[in-house]
Design an enzyme around this catalytic site. Structure first.
Site, PDB file in Angstrom:
ATOM      1  N   GLU A  75       0.813  -1.215   0.000  1.00  0.00           N
ATOM      2  CA  GLU A  75       0.000   0.000   0.000  1.00  0.00           C
ATOM      3  C   GLU A  75       0.853   1.274   0.000  1.00  0.00           C
ATOM      4  O   GLU A  75       0.368   2.356   0.324  1.00  0.00           O
ATOM      5  CB  GLU A  75      -0.936   0.012   1.223  1.00  0.00           C
ATOM      6  CG  GLU A  75      -1.803  -1.223   1.376  1.00  0.00           C
ATOM      7  CD  GLU A  75      -2.851  -1.383   0.290  1.00  0.00           C
ATOM      8  OE1 GLU A  75      -2.735  -0.738  -0.768  1.00  0.00           O
ATOM      9  OE2 GLU A  75      -3.790  -2.168   0.504  1.00  0.00           O
ATOM     10  N   TYR A 121     -14.351  16.257  18.988  1.00  0.00           N
ATOM     11  CA  TYR A 121     -13.038  15.711  18.670  1.00  0.00           C
ATOM     12  C   TYR A 121     -13.007  15.026  17.321  1.00  0.00           C
ATOM     13  O   TYR A 121     -11.973  15.001  16.652  1.00  0.00           O
ATOM     14  CB  TYR A 121     -12.568  14.775  19.789  1.00  0.00           C
ATOM     15  CG  TYR A 121     -11.971  15.547  20.936  1.00  0.00           C
ATOM     16  CD1 TYR A 121     -10.611  15.813  20.990  1.00  0.00           C
ATOM     17  CD2 TYR A 121     -12.782  16.061  21.952  1.00  0.00           C
ATOM     18  CE1 TYR A 121     -10.058  16.546  22.026  1.00  0.00           C
ATOM     19  CE2 TYR A 121     -12.238  16.803  22.987  1.00  0.00           C
ATOM     20  CZ  TYR A 121     -10.877  17.034  23.027  1.00  0.00           C
ATOM     21  OH  TYR A 121     -10.339  17.780  24.043  1.00  0.00           O
TER      22      TYR A 121
END
Length: 215
Positions: A75, A121
């Protein structure tokens, strides 16, 4: 200890922490850190994030050549695309975390912003998370899709695959990834309910106060 040695130890510690808490499993997931000289330390292909050996972590040159260690994750195109387009990125984390993958399969999610605005958050650490289409693992087209965002997103969710998050350093990237998975879990728990998400005014105040990329 040298920067490389310290970073290798940190990679193993953070990776094992995520593995032990079930955020990744088997030989899934990979992460990378950009060193001050521009070279990359990357988890090797086929390795388990719970059992990494610091000495076998892949060290790649600025040009992507293997300098030492085992063969890197397939990847790599995902990682390098973030480094090329987000110059503040010092680390990239890619997982196959369960709740995030599940969220990517739902037909009703917004592909431009897959996470509902449930917590402050989630917005502060991630901004908007883009859903990218399915790619065969290792396909360089994944990197092209990230480059197509021109650095506007620090996190993406690959359909039927998993999330990828870039951060200023490894700790920031890991914490943001954990926030993404927690928010995805909340979204699934609350699916079908009349849960009260943050409204546009509340989102705007968070974005302004914490200088969040919200585009």
């Amino acid at each position: 200890m040298s920067e490389s040695a310290t970073t290798r130890e940190q990679i193993c510690l953070m990776a094992k922490s995520m593995f032990d808490r079930g955020l990744t499993h088997g030989s899934t997931g990979n992460l990378s850190v950009r060193l001050s000289d521009g070279t990359l330390l990357v988890t090797p292909t086929g390795s388990s994030m719970g059992f990494l050996d610091p000495a076998r972590i892949s060290h790649l040159s600025v040009q992507g050549e293997l300098l030492s260690g085992d063969k890197p994750t397939k990847e790599i195109p995902l990682h390098t695309a973030f480094y090329e387009t987000r110059h503040s990125a010092g680390a990239v984390v890619h997982l196959h975390s369960c709740h995030s993958v599940a969220l990517s399969l739902l037909p009703e999610i917004d592909p431009d912003n897959v996470l509902p605005p449930l917590t402050a958050y989630g917005i502060m650490q991630l901004g908007k998370v883009k859903l990218l289409p399915f790619f065969v693992p290792g396909d360089p087209a994944m990197g092209d899709a990230v480059r197509g965002l021109a650095g506007r997103r620090s996190a993406v969710l690959l359909a039927n695959h998993g999330p990828v998050v870039a951060g200023r350093d490894l700790a920031a990237a890991v914490h943001a990834m954990e926030e993404l998975e927690a928010t995805a879990r909340l979204a699934l728990l609350l699916r079908g309910t009349a849960a009260s998400a943050l409204n546009p005014d509340q989102i705007g105040r968070i974005v302004e106060r914490y200088d969040v990329d919200w585009i």
